[in-house]
Design an enzyme around this catalytic site. Sequence first.
Site, PDB file in Angstrom:
ATOM      1  N   CYS A  38       0.466   4.755   6.873  1.00 43.73           N
ATOM      2  CA  CYS A  38      -0.259   4.524   8.285  1.00 43.73           C
ATOM      3  C   CYS A  38       0.607   3.725   9.329  1.00 43.73           C
ATOM      4  O   CYS A  38       1.211   2.711   8.760  1.00 43.73           O
ATOM      5  CB  CYS A  38      -1.653   3.672   8.252  1.00 43.73           C
ATOM      6  SG  CYS A  38      -2.636   4.221   6.837  1.00 43.73           S
ATOM      7  N   CYS A  83     -19.087   2.188   8.358  1.00 37.94           N
ATOM      8  CA  CYS A  83     -18.426   1.472   9.603  1.00 37.94           C
ATOM      9  C   CYS A  83     -17.207   2.461   9.733  1.00 37.94           C
ATOM     10  O   CYS A  83     -16.273   2.507   8.684  1.00 37.94           O
ATOM     11  CB  CYS A  83     -17.928   0.045   9.091  1.00 37.94           C
ATOM     12  SG  CYS A  83     -17.157  -0.812  10.195  1.00 37.94           S
ATOM     13  N   CYS A 117     -16.647  -8.984   5.326  1.00 37.07           N
ATOM     14  CA  CYS A 117     -15.733  -7.774   4.942  1.00 37.07           C
ATOM     15  C   CYS A 117     -14.669  -7.967   4.186  1.00 37.07           C
ATOM     16  O   CYS A 117     -13.779  -9.060   4.398  1.00 37.07           O
ATOM     17  CB  CYS A 117     -15.199  -7.166   6.166  1.00 37.07           C
ATOM     18  SG  CYS A 117     -16.635  -6.778   7.440  1.00 37.07           S
ATOM     19  N   CYS A 159       0.818  -1.081  -0.063  1.00 42.25           N
ATOM     20  CA  CYS A 159      -0.042   0.072   0.111  1.00 42.25           C
ATOM     21  C   CYS A 159       0.786   1.306   0.127  1.00 42.25           C
ATOM     22  O   CYS A 159       1.955   1.357   0.894  1.00 42.25           O
ATOM     23  CB  CYS A 159      -0.890  -0.132   1.068  1.00 42.25           C
ATOM     24  SG  CYS A 159      -1.925   1.419   1.229  1.00 42.25           S
ATOM     25  N   CYS A 209     -19.378  -5.997   3.446  1.00 40.44           N
ATOM     26  CA  CYS A 209     -18.689  -4.632   3.702  1.00 40.44           C
ATOM     27  C   CYS A 209     -17.519  -4.733   2.985  1.00 40.44           C
ATOM     28  O   CYS A 209     -16.708  -5.896   2.569  1.00 40.44           O
ATOM     29  CB  CYS A 209     -18.291  -4.918   5.285  1.00 40.44           C
ATOM     30  SG  CYS A 209     -17.376  -3.296   5.774  1.00 40.44           S
ATOM     31  N   CYS A 236       0.315   0.036  10.259  1.00 42.70           N
ATOM     32  CA  CYS A 236       0.069  -0.887   9.490  1.00 42.70           C
ATOM     33  C   CYS A 236       1.020  -1.671   8.671  1.00 42.70           C
ATOM     34  O   CYS A 236       2.225  -1.104   8.115  1.00 42.70           O
ATOM     35  CB  CYS A 236      -0.549  -0.177   8.268  1.00 42.70           C
ATOM     36  SG  CYS A 236      -1.600  -1.398   7.069  1.00 42.70           S
ATOM     37  N   ARG A 257     -17.712  -2.392  17.907  1.00 37.67           N
ATOM     38  CA  ARG A 257     -16.988  -3.595  17.635  1.00 37.67           C
ATOM     39  C   ARG A 257     -15.554  -3.663  18.265  1.00 37.67           C
ATOM     40  O   ARG A 257     -14.833  -2.845  18.279  1.00 37.67           O
ATOM     41  CB  ARG A 257     -16.657  -3.994  15.816  1.00 37.67           C
ATOM     42  CG  ARG A 257     -16.037  -5.204  15.916  1.00 37.67           C
ATOM     43  CD  ARG A 257     -15.874  -5.425  14.125  1.00 37.67           C
ATOM     44  NE  ARG A 257     -17.113  -5.547  13.798  1.00 37.67           N
ATOM     45  CZ  ARG A 257     -17.384  -4.857  12.474  1.00 37.67           C
ATOM     46  NH1 ARG A 257     -16.372  -4.162  12.100  1.00 37.67           N
ATOM     47  NH2 ARG A 257     -18.532  -4.969  11.902  1.00 37.67           N
TER      48      ARG A 257
HETATM   49  S1  SF4 Z   1      -4.121   1.284   6.944  1.00 38.69           S
HETATM   50 FE1  SF4 Z   1      -2.614  -0.300   5.846  1.00 38.69          FE
HETATM   51  S2  SF4 Z   1      -3.640  -0.657   3.986  1.00 38.69           S
HETATM   52 FE2  SF4 Z   1      -4.965   0.709   4.794  1.00 38.69          FE
HETATM   53  S3  SF4 Z   1      -4.364   2.718   3.753  1.00 38.69           S
HETATM   54 FE3  SF4 Z   1      -2.950   2.527   5.460  1.00 38.69          FE
HETATM   55  S4  SF4 Z   1      -1.143   1.494   5.060  1.00 38.69           S
HETATM   56 FE4  SF4 Z   1      -2.693   1.306   3.619  1.00 38.69          FE
END
Ligand code: SF4
Length: 335
Positions: free
Chosen positions: A78, A209, A118, A74, A149, A81, A281
């Site tokens: 984040c 959600c 989901c 990705c 979802c 993540c 949740r």
């Molecule tokens: S949480 Fe992870 S998968 Fe989702 S947008 Fe952020 S980096 Fe990408």
Amino acid sequence: MTTTSAAIASSAAQSATKSAYAVIRHDWSRAEIHTLFALPFPELMFRAQSLHRTCFDPTEVQISTLLSIKTGGCPEDCAYCPQSAHYETGVKAEKLMSLEAVLVEARAARDAGASRFCMGAAWREPKERDLDRVCAMVEGVRALGLETCATLGMLTAEQAQRLKASGLDYYNHNLDTSPEFYGAIISTRTYQERLDTLGHVRDAGIRVCCGGIVGMGEAREDRVGMIAALANLPGHPESVPINMLVKVEGTPLAKGASLDPLEFVRTIAVARITMPRSVVRLSAGREDMSEETQALCFLAGANSIFYGPKLLTTPNPDSDCDMRLFDKLGLVPMR
Ligand code: SF4
């Protein structure tokens, strides 16, 4: 009864009367939410449980299964993540799963008792041709009798409408934390962009959600700010996932201090009180939680879990453990 205990009982009775009405508000001040967080624990739990009972059967827990339909690589950063391409976590970038493979997983989830399926994709936003394939997945999963979802990143208004037309029931897009702390966690997408996507989803008629993550090194004030942002959305999200950070080696948050589990329980209780009709949740982080902490979360008003051995790429309690815990607590899957 002593004078003091009579006073406490009377005050508790007044609280029960006040909290017996599930008033839906979108004007929560931070000071009010702060006061809720700071209540004595028994009082907070009593208020949350009283409200929970006015809106839900407290023995029922909604069960969702989450499948990563497109893992890793990705472009977003984040900090929590393992799927971000910015960090070395050992998660390999994969292609979007085939429709057939997704339907095999959905059938298995349905047969194991899930009511909602989901589908998560590690994208900044879906490309048009990928969205066509996800829409086919939504149609296929719905035909199996499951609620659907998806969590695919940012959406335009038109993309949200296409997902709605394919039959999508819920779209997940989290606010993650308070607006003030957000910049310490993500730099590649703004808070406002998240709010815009949530607006497109809501306008398309898809249920929302939306929740966040705690234990990322934020202060209580940020947990207050996160709940205020969620509870003051134009409509309360129908589903509010509250996640405890799962620390993954290689991510910037791997080495931070852990949050006190009782503060996590408080966060669930405050979410329940401020968004009384939402399904709250108990989401990521259950693998590292004791049964006692999870039981307190259910008492605080959590009434949904993810079920199955994996949450996208991180471990989750296996289904047998969950069913044993449900049996011990007298809980049943919500239908
Ligand atoms: S949480 Fe992870 S998968 Fe989702 S947008 Fe952020 S980096 Fe990408």
